[in-house]
Design a protein around this motif. Sequence first.
Motif, short mmCIF file in Angstrom:
data_model
loop_
_atom_site.label_atom_id
_atom_site.label_comp_id
_atom_site.label_asym_id
_atom_site.label_seq_id
_atom_site.Cartn_x
_atom_site.Cartn_y
_atom_site.Cartn_z
N ARG A 35 0.84 -1.19 0.00
CA ARG A 35 0.00 0.00 0.00
C ARG A 35 0.88 1.25 0.00
O ARG A 35 1.20 1.82 1.04
CB ARG A 35 -0.95 -0.04 1.19
CG ARG A 35 -1.94 -1.20 1.08
CD ARG A 35 -2.94 -1.23 2.22
NE ARG A 35 -2.40 -1.77 3.45
CZ ARG A 35 -2.23 -3.06 3.69
NH1 ARG A 35 -2.56 -3.96 2.78
NH2 ARG A 35 -1.76 -3.48 4.85
N ASP A 36 1.29 1.64 -1.20
CA ASP A 36 2.17 2.78 -1.41
C ASP A 36 1.31 3.99 -1.77
O ASP A 36 0.89 4.16 -2.92
CB ASP A 36 3.15 2.45 -2.55
CG ASP A 36 4.08 3.60 -2.88
OD1 ASP A 36 4.03 4.64 -2.18
OD2 ASP A 36 4.85 3.48 -3.85
N ILE A 37 1.04 4.84 -0.80
CA ILE A 37 0.11 5.96 -1.01
C ILE A 37 0.61 6.91 -2.10
O ILE A 37 -0.12 7.25 -3.03
CB ILE A 37 -0.10 6.72 0.31
CG1 ILE A 37 -0.75 5.79 1.36
CG2 ILE A 37 -0.96 7.96 0.09
CD1 ILE A 37 -0.81 6.39 2.74
N ASP A 38 1.86 7.34 -1.99
CA ASP A 38 2.39 8.29 -2.97
C ASP A 38 2.45 7.68 -4.36
O ASP A 38 2.13 8.34 -5.36
CB ASP A 38 3.78 8.78 -2.54
CG ASP A 38 3.74 9.64 -1.29
OD1 ASP A 38 2.66 10.22 -1.01
OD2 ASP A 38 4.76 9.74 -0.60
N GLY A 39 2.88 6.43 -4.45
CA GLY A 39 2.99 5.77 -5.74
C GLY A 39 1.64 5.60 -6.42
O GLY A 39 1.49 5.84 -7.62
N ILE A 40 0.65 5.17 -5.65
CA ILE A 40 -0.69 4.97 -6.21
C ILE A 40 -1.28 6.31 -6.64
O ILE A 40 -1.88 6.42 -7.72
CB ILE A 40 -1.59 4.27 -5.17
CG1 ILE A 40 -1.12 2.83 -4.97
CG2 ILE A 40 -3.05 4.30 -5.61
CD1 ILE A 40 -1.82 2.10 -3.84
N ALA A 41 -1.11 7.34 -5.81
CA ALA A 41 -1.64 8.66 -6.15
C ALA A 41 -0.98 9.19 -7.43
O ALA A 41 -1.66 9.74 -8.31
CB ALA A 41 -1.42 9.62 -5.00
N ALA A 42 0.34 9.01 -7.54
CA ALA A 42 1.04 9.48 -8.74
C ALA A 42 0.57 8.74 -9.98
O ALA A 42 0.40 9.33 -11.05
CB ALA A 42 2.54 9.32 -8.54
N ALA A 43 0.37 7.43 -9.86
CA ALA A 43 -0.08 6.64 -11.01
C ALA A 43 -1.47 7.07 -11.46
O ALA A 43 -1.80 6.98 -12.65
CB ALA A 43 -0.07 5.16 -10.64
N ARG A 44 -2.28 7.54 -10.52
CA ARG A 44 -3.64 7.99 -10.84
C ARG A 44 -3.72 9.48 -11.16
O ARG A 44 -4.77 9.97 -11.55
CB ARG A 44 -4.57 7.69 -9.66
CG ARG A 44 -4.82 6.21 -9.42
CD ARG A 44 -5.74 5.65 -10.47
NE ARG A 44 -6.05 4.26 -10.24
CZ ARG A 44 -6.78 3.51 -11.08
NH1 ARG A 44 -7.25 4.07 -12.19
NH2 ARG A 44 -7.02 2.26 -10.82
N GLY A 45 -2.61 10.18 -10.98
CA GLY A 45 -2.61 11.62 -11.21
C GLY A 45 -3.44 12.37 -10.19
O GLY A 45 -4.08 13.38 -10.51
#
Length: 258
Positions: free
Chosen positions: A176-186
């Motif tokens: 559960r990588d918050i920053d990574g997931i948010a970046a991938a979703r823009g």
Amino acid sequence: MPKPVRPGAVRALAAPAIASLICLAILLSLGVWQLHRKGEKEALIGRIVARSRAEPPAPLPARNDWDPARDEFERVRVTGTLLNDQETLVHGLAAGAVPGKALQGFYVLTPLKRDDDGSLVIVNRGFVPTELKDAARRQPGQVAGSVTITGMLRGSEIRTMFVPPPEPAKGEWFHRDIDGIAAARGLTVMPYLIEADATPNPGGWPKGGQLRVDLPNNHMQYAFTWFGIAACLVGVFGVFAWKRLSEERDGSASNPAT
């Protein structure tokens, strides 16, 4: 009467004795340190349990006020709209109906747009088995409109060496990588997520309440291990010294000229 041991034989034990004393001090220090860590871990578990049961739930901390050491595991409540078209699936396991047998599947992480200020926070809505990976197969699991979610705050999950790296282009996530997931979703989201409680979702899926506040606390076992090794060291050196001195006495008795 037993023949006295030559001073040279006693001096020959000095180096092994010093080495043994140094090792003994290290082993005892490690045991004491583990007892100290046990007390710290028990205090931490107590604080986490108290936070996770707090009533009423606390409001979400502001972005700049987020402090993992202070806020993680805090019980919170938020109202907003789930952005179901932006959900991310993270590989994981969950307890199954059969004890000791885990289910393989995914955790459903969905951004929620808050009603109060419009900011986004990721919500771990819970677990779905592999066969329900496709959102269409768990209808009416998608929740429309304003919802209120209660759960516990968590920071990003740290990826260990045994966890594969994510593949955002393929939508493959293993922690559960918050920053990574948010970046991938823009998306711009809060620096934490909410682990939703066990409130039933429509259709029964995802199943929330998967977070377990059961941090391992094996420090007493580790302390006994270090103290046990220290006791073995004392015993081994004692046998070694006794044997060397006994051989010296026997050798002197059989050769009086020496």
